[in-house]
Structures are given as structure tokens and as C-alpha cells.
Write a protein that holds these residues in place. Sequence first.
Motif, mmCIF file in Angstrom:
data_model
loop_
_atom_site.group_PDB
_atom_site.id
_atom_site.type_symbol
_atom_site.label_atom_id
_atom_site.label_comp_id
_atom_site.label_asym_id
_atom_site.label_seq_id
_atom_site.Cartn_x
_atom_site.Cartn_y
_atom_site.Cartn_z
ATOM 1 N N ARG A 42 0.817 -1.214 0.000
ATOM 2 C CA ARG A 42 0.000 0.000 0.000
ATOM 3 C C ARG A 42 0.845 1.256 0.000
ATOM 4 N N GLU B 105 1.040 -9.665 2.777
ATOM 5 C CA GLU B 105 -0.195 -8.937 2.466
ATOM 6 C C GLU B 105 -0.333 -7.705 3.342
ATOM 7 N N ASN B 178 -8.126 1.741 1.473
ATOM 8 C CA ASN B 178 -8.997 1.241 0.407
ATOM 9 C C ASN B 178 -8.620 1.837 -0.933
ATOM 10 N N ASP B 181 -5.625 -0.027 -2.094
ATOM 11 C CA ASP B 181 -6.037 -1.365 -2.521
ATOM 12 C C ASP B 181 -6.771 -1.308 -3.837
ATOM 13 N N GLU B 185 -5.959 -3.222 -7.110
ATOM 14 C CA GLU B 185 -6.961 -4.130 -7.679
ATOM 15 C C GLU B 185 -7.227 -3.798 -9.123
#
Lengths: 227, 312
Positions: A42, B105, B178, B181, B185
Motif C-alpha cells: 500500500r 499482504e 482502500n 487497494d 486491484e
Amino acid sequence: MILSLFDQFMSPTLLGVPLIGLALTLPWVLFFQPGARWLNNRLMTLQAMFMNWFVKQIFQPMSLGGHKWAALLMSLMLFLITLNMLGLLPYTFTPTTQLSLNMAFAVPLWLATVIIGMRNQPTHALGHLLPEGTPTALIPVLIVIETISLFIRPLALGVRLTANLTAGHLLIQLIATAAFVLFPMMPSIAILTSILLFLLTLLEIAVAMIQAYVFVLLLSLYLQENV
Amino acid sequence: MLSVGQLKTHHSFSVEFVISRCFAGFSRETSLRLCRRARRGRNKKQGARRSNNSASQPSVMLSRLIVVSVNSLKGCGPIGAGLVHASRSLHTSPQSLAPLPPLPEKGGKVRHGIFPEELFQLLYPKTGVTGPYMLGTGLILYMLSKEIYVINHETFAAASIGTAIIYGVKKFGPTVANLADKINEEKVAKAQEVKDVAISSLTQAIDDEKKEQWRVEGRSMLFDAKRNNVAMLLETNYRERLHMVTNEVKRRLDYQIALQNLHHRLEQEHMINWVEKNVISSITPQQEKESIAKCITDLKVLAKATQARAAA
């Protein structure tokens, strides 16, 4: 020794070793290098997104010759933002409060833009000294004024950054001292002062980011004029 | 003085990893320059290591050993191998670059945002669940009471910026996570879509090919049917022609019969005419008068018979 309010801005040394070097280079470890991976974690994704967005913002209106400055301005932006934000933590030293540092950034970069302009397109660069549509009688005065404003630019750049950050840090220190001193005496006033301190901190966070952005934006504007 | 081998910290932020990653991007020139500087400091460094007491040497010398990345020194000649061997204690992961091990992760687990979970697990056998909290409280009280940490105006400033940071992280943390992500994604989805489109188009091609093969199998039946058709046509044609031939032959034969009949009739008529002519020519007028008188007497007799019958 009696500490004055300005002692937080003294360039720190430890046993004669100027620690400002450490303060300037340690933020390097906070930035992640893009590794040999296609999909990153991230932090890396966010950092890459920020850099992409920023470079697009600054360099979209710029002609192609100015795109050589992308790496320089991007790294300058990251550097300034990191230094400013880290300086908001307690007991830290903010190198950007030193006028020497800010002038060391502003003067060479501004001078570089002026010299580039004068070398590649001298008429166009000199033409900036006279805004369009001025009445004929005002032309000499305006040229002098514009020249002065041109030479004031590096000064303005450096001093703007220094003054904003120094003022902010000073205010934080003052109000924190006030809250600290009032706390045993009049707790309710101390609470008000603490609220003021909190709001000021929020303002300082914004100022830290905005000042860095403004510095880089103005440099990019000067580059746009001259490239 | 921390020895080099004790530099292991929490895995996602180990110092040597970070520093080596920072310096791994150095160009060849920079790494050679570092190498030369390292070579100049080699004698001093070896002296420091041999004496096993680096307090006599300034700490910057030993830090050069840590700071320079293994990768950039490998190509540095005889010094490279020695340094690689010496810094082997810093290696905590396999050295190959490919295939890259997958990134974890999530980051290392932390409690209260900063304290790694490993600390709590470390202290759990000896001090139970409240151990680390007691340690923290004890440390804070110790530092406050011994005035190692003095409460001053910076404490208030720290409190206020701490509040701001914690508020910001708690409020915007999930949103930003998010977002990151989502970006990842989308990247994966785009690649996956390319892959899926390729797979589906290839599957479609396979199905089409199979259908074509099935069609080819049916082609023999098609040929059989066509062959049957052609055979039937030929048969029909043959039958037609046979019929035609029969008809023609019958016509020819009928003609011959008709001709024969005609001949026969002609002969008959000719014969009758000849006979009649001869008979008529042979009748004399005498005979004719006698036959007529006979006819008249016959008629009178018949008339009398009829009158008699009518009257009766």
C-alpha cells in the motif's frame, strides 16, 4: 543557561558535529524505492500515486523543454514536505526554518530559470518585464518595477518559506508554553489554550504542506515563463 | 556499542534492509567510488575488527561497513569477496533475486499503532497479559520521576500533534488504505481482463475448431446423400429414356399395323367394288323386269296379309 524562544531554531550540533546534515539526509529512509515488483504494497502504491499526480499537476502546462526539471522539482517537493511535516513533531529540528537553507534552494533555482530564459529566448524573457496593455506613459516606470520584482523573487521564495515555518513553530512554542504555565494556575484557561494549540497544530500541518507546494509551484511558474 | 550482528529489528523495517535498498539503486560509478573509499578505510576497519573493541575507533568507520550495500561491492575486486564474507552475518534472507518472494499482504501486526505484537508475545510467558503494559507504565513513571523526561511546553505540543495524527489516522486510514487497494486491484483487474479475454477467445476458437471437425465428419453423410440423389436422378433419367424408347418403338409398330390394316381394307373395298360392278353389269334388263314384277307381287301379298291382320 536561559533558553529564549528562538533557541529551537539554533542549528543543532553535537560535539562539534553539525547535526543538520543528519536532519537533512535521514528523511531519505522514509521514502520507499520502487522495487522489482509489478504490484506493490500500500505504501509504495500511495507514494507512486502521489508522485504521479504531483508531476502531472506541475508539468501539464509546461512546454516540453521544462520537463527536464521534473525530477528536480519532484524531489524538491518531497524533500520540503517531509522536512516541514517532520518538524511538527516535538523535539525535532526543522531545517527549513533556516534562512540559509531556503535561500540556498531559492537563489540557484531561480537564477537557473532566468539564465535559461536569457540564453535561449532573450527577447521573450525580457518581454516579461512589460505587461501587455500598459499605457505608453507608464512604460519606463513599469519596466523598473518589473525588474525589481524579478530580482525580489528569490528573496521572496526563501523568506516566504522561512517566515511561515518559523512563525508557525514559534507560535506553537508560545501557546504551548502559555498552556503549560497556566495549567497549574487556571486549568480552564489552560484548556482553552490547549484547544487553541490543537487548532494551530492543524493549521501548521496545512501550512507545512502548502508552503512546500507553493515553493515548487512558483519555481515551476518561473520556469514556464523562461523555458 | 551494538555489534553488527545485533542489528535485527522488526522484519518489515530492519535497518540494514532499508539502507541496502536505499543504496541498491546506485550507479556503477558511485558504487566504485564507495568501494575506493571503503578500500582506503580497509586497514583501519580490519584493525577495528581484530581488536574487537571498536570504542577506540570512531563509530563512522564501522558504519561504512554497514552502509555500503553488498550488491554494489561484489564487483570491487579482491576487497569485494572479503567484505561479502564479513557481512554475511547481516544476511537474513536468501540471496537470489528471482523468483521474488511474495510481499506480505499486511505489515507486521502492531498493538496500539506502534508496539509490535512480538514484544507482547515475548513477554507473555514470563509476565502474562499485563506484562508489557506494566513495563510501559513503569518506564514512563521512571522517566518522569527521575526527570529524565521533563514535562514542559513541548509536552503540550506533543499532545496536540499526537491527537491530530491519531485522529487523522483513525479517520482517514481505512479510506486511504482502500484507495491504495483499489489502485492495486484495478491494475490486477486490467491484467486479468487481458488474460481472460485471451483465454475466452482461445476457448471460442477451440469450440469453433471442434465444430468444424464435427462438420467435416458429417460431410461423408452429405456426400452419401448427394450420391444417392445423383443415383436417383440417373435412375429416373434412365427410366424416362426407357419409357421414351418403348413409346417410340410402339409408335413405329402401330404405324406398321395401321398400314397393314389400310392395305387390307383397301383390298377388301376394291374387291367388293369389283364384285358389285361385275354383278351389276351382269344383270340384264330382262332379269331386272322380272325381279321388279316379282317384288311387286310380293308387296301385294304382304299388303293383303297386313290388311287381313289389321282387320282381325
